[in-house]
Motif scaffolding. Structure first.
Motif, PDB file in Angstrom:
ATOM      1  N   MET A   1     -32.174  -1.077   8.581  1.00 39.60           N
ATOM      2  CA  MET A   1     -33.487  -1.204   7.967  1.00 39.60           C
ATOM      3  C   MET A   1     -34.308  -2.199   8.777  1.00 39.60           C
ATOM      4  N   MET A   2     -35.511  -1.791   9.164  1.00 41.77           N
ATOM      5  CA  MET A   2     -36.346  -2.645  10.002  1.00 41.77           C
ATOM      6  C   MET A   2     -36.960  -3.808   9.243  1.00 41.77           C
ATOM      7  N   MET A   3     -37.190  -3.640   7.929  1.00 47.66           N
ATOM      8  CA  MET A   3     -37.723  -4.717   7.111  1.00 47.66           C
ATOM      9  C   MET A   3     -36.562  -5.625   6.713  1.00 47.66           C
ATOM     10  N   GLU A   4     -36.719  -6.903   6.923  1.00 52.13           N
ATOM     11  CA  GLU A   4     -35.662  -7.837   6.550  1.00 52.13           C
ATOM     12  C   GLU A   4     -35.529  -7.878   5.039  1.00 52.13           C
ATOM     13  N   ALA A   5     -34.306  -7.743   4.550  1.00 51.50           N
ATOM     14  CA  ALA A   5     -34.056  -7.728   3.115  1.00 51.50           C
ATOM     15  C   ALA A   5     -33.469  -9.058   2.664  1.00 51.50           C
ATOM     16  N   LEU A   6     -34.012  -9.568   1.578  1.00 51.93           N
ATOM     17  CA  LEU A   6     -33.461 -10.765   0.950  1.00 51.93           C
ATOM     18  C   LEU A   6     -32.230 -10.377   0.158  1.00 51.93           C
ATOM     19  N   LEU A   7     -31.318 -11.282   0.006  1.00 55.88           N
ATOM     20  CA  LEU A   7     -30.150 -11.020  -0.828  1.00 55.88           C
ATOM     21  C   LEU A   7     -30.536 -11.191  -2.297  1.00 55.88           C
ATOM     22  N   ALA A   8     -29.990 -10.352  -3.152  1.00 59.84           N
ATOM     23  CA  ALA A   8     -30.310 -10.399  -4.574  1.00 59.84           C
ATOM     24  C   ALA A   8     -30.022 -11.768  -5.169  1.00 59.84           C
ATOM     25  N   THR A   9     -28.969 -12.426  -4.705  1.00 56.89           N
ATOM     26  CA  THR A   9     -28.644 -13.761  -5.224  1.00 56.89           C
ATOM     27  C   THR A   9     -29.749 -14.759  -4.892  1.00 56.89           C
ATOM     28  N   GLN A  10     -30.362 -14.631  -3.693  1.00 59.30           N
ATOM     29  CA  GLN A  10     -31.481 -15.502  -3.321  1.00 59.30           C
ATOM     30  C   GLN A  10     -32.673 -15.245  -4.240  1.00 59.30           C
ATOM     31  N   VAL A  11     -32.934 -13.995  -4.507  1.00 60.37           N
ATOM     32  CA  VAL A  11     -34.071 -13.632  -5.354  1.00 60.37           C
ATOM     33  C   VAL A  11     -33.869 -14.153  -6.775  1.00 60.37           C
ATOM     34  N   ARG A  12     -32.668 -13.956  -7.319  1.00 60.43           N
ATOM     35  CA  ARG A  12     -32.388 -14.445  -8.678  1.00 60.43           C
ATOM     36  C   ARG A  12     -32.588 -15.953  -8.773  1.00 60.43           C
ATOM     37  N   ALA A  13     -32.160 -16.688  -7.753  1.00 53.50           N
ATOM     38  CA  ALA A  13     -32.264 -18.152  -7.772  1.00 53.50           C
ATOM     39  C   ALA A  13     -33.702 -18.638  -7.602  1.00 53.50           C
ATOM     40  N   ASN A  14     -34.554 -17.786  -7.032  1.00 49.09           N
ATOM     41  CA  ASN A  14     -35.940 -18.185  -6.735  1.00 49.09           C
ATOM     42  C   ASN A  14     -36.931 -17.112  -7.185  1.00 49.09           C
ATOM     43  N   MET A  15     -36.747 -16.602  -8.405  1.00 46.60           N
ATOM     44  CA  MET A  15     -37.552 -15.480  -8.879  1.00 46.60           C
ATOM     45  C   MET A  15     -39.051 -15.776  -8.840  1.00 46.60           C
ATOM     46  N   GLY A  16     -39.462 -16.940  -9.265  1.00 47.16           N
ATOM     47  CA  GLY A  16     -40.886 -17.290  -9.264  1.00 47.16           C
ATOM     48  C   GLY A  16     -41.478 -17.230  -7.872  1.00 47.16           C
ATOM     49  N   GLN A  28     -41.655  -7.159  -0.481  1.00 44.98           N
ATOM     50  CA  GLN A  28     -40.371  -7.737  -0.094  1.00 44.98           C
ATOM     51  C   GLN A  28     -39.253  -6.735  -0.374  1.00 44.98           C
ATOM     52  N   ALA A  29     -38.278  -6.703   0.505  1.00 52.04           N
ATOM     53  CA  ALA A  29     -37.084  -5.895   0.293  1.00 52.04           C
ATOM     54  C   ALA A  29     -35.976  -6.794  -0.242  1.00 52.04           C
ATOM     55  N   VAL A  30     -35.164  -6.226  -1.129  1.00 50.50           N
ATOM     56  CA  VAL A  30     -34.048  -6.960  -1.731  1.00 50.50           C
ATOM     57  C   VAL A  30     -32.793  -6.101  -1.598  1.00 50.50           C
ATOM     58  N   ARG A  31     -31.724  -6.744  -1.138  1.00 52.08           N
ATOM     59  CA  ARG A  31     -30.446  -6.048  -0.960  1.00 52.08           C
ATOM     60  C   ARG A  31     -29.428  -6.575  -1.969  1.00 52.08           C
ATOM     61  N   ARG A  32     -28.765  -5.634  -2.635  1.00 51.13           N
ATOM     62  CA  ARG A  32     -27.613  -5.957  -3.474  1.00 51.13           C
ATOM     63  C   ARG A  32     -26.513  -4.988  -3.070  1.00 51.13           C
ATOM     64  N   ASN A  33     -25.494  -5.540  -2.451  1.00 52.32           N
ATOM     65  CA  ASN A  33     -24.419  -4.727  -1.870  1.00 52.32           C
ATOM     66  C   ASN A  33     -25.035  -3.743  -0.869  1.00 52.32           C
ATOM     67  N   ARG A  34     -24.882  -2.449  -1.097  1.00 51.70           N
ATOM     68  CA  ARG A  34     -25.463  -1.459  -0.173  1.00 51.70           C
ATOM     69  C   ARG A  34     -26.840  -0.981  -0.619  1.00 51.70           C
ATOM     70  N   ASP A  35     -27.247  -1.351  -1.817  1.00 50.47           N
ATOM     71  CA  ASP A  35     -28.522  -0.888  -2.363  1.00 50.47           C
ATOM     72  C   ASP A  35     -29.662  -1.793  -1.903  1.00 50.47           C
ATOM     73  N   VAL A  36     -30.781  -1.166  -1.538  1.00 54.04           N
ATOM     74  CA  VAL A  36     -31.975  -1.913  -1.138  1.00 54.04           C
ATOM     75  C   VAL A  36     -33.158  -1.373  -1.919  1.00 54.04           C
ATOM     76  N   ILE A  37     -33.950  -2.291  -2.474  1.00 51.53           N
ATOM     77  CA  ILE A  37     -35.190  -1.910  -3.148  1.00 51.53           C
ATOM     78  C   ILE A  37     -36.341  -2.646  -2.477  1.00 51.53           C
ATOM     79  N   VAL A  38     -37.546  -2.156  -2.694  1.00 44.74           N
ATOM     80  CA  VAL A  38     -38.738  -2.817  -2.189  1.00 44.74           C
ATOM     81  C   VAL A  38     -39.631  -3.137  -3.374  1.00 44.74           C
TER      82      VAL A  38
END
Length: 139
Positions: A1-16, A28-38
């Protein structure tokens, strides 16, 4: 994936901070295991989907009534005494279809004859009211 994905744990810790970045700066892209969302803001999504124009075709009958259909979703058909009434009727049906599509997304998205409707459905769902949807229709 060309867009850098944040790890879901990072997002949860810094949701605001994550939401602030998405809304004020960029998607922003978010990765959890093999799943990626934007994640994108409503304004960004409206912009992204603005390329999906909705056009309608119409005819006037011998009683001067207008009948027409949405080109991109041919089974959306309507009528009205005026062109504006036709456009409003088509918009009402588009909103109803968009809600049905979204409520049963897996079925509609995976069906070959309705998969291509997805961007139009999201475009309709992002609008605030029926008048805004009617203004999306170009005849």
């Amino acid at each position: 994936m060309m867009m850098e994905a944040l790890l879901a744990t990072q997002v949860r810790a810094n949701m605001g901070s994550f939401i602030d970045t998405v809304v004020r700066e960029k998607p922003q892209a978010v990765r959890r295991n093999r799943d990626v969302i934007v994640a994108a803001s409503i304004d960004q999504m409206r912009f992204f989907l603005s390329a999906y124009d909705l056009k309608f075709e119409y005819e006037q009958d011998e009683n001067n009534r207008f009948a027409g259909s949405v080109e991109e979703i041919a089974f959306i058909v309507g009528d009205g005494e005026t062109l504006d009434e036709l456009r409003l009727d088509l918009a009402r049906q588009l909103v109803e279809y968009a809600h049905d599509y979204f409520n049963d997304y897996i079925r509609y998205y995976n069906a070959p004859n309705t998969r291509s409707h997805a961007p139009y459905v999201f475009r309709v769902l992002l609008e605030d009211d029926i008048d805004a949807v009617s203004h999306m229709l170009h005849g």
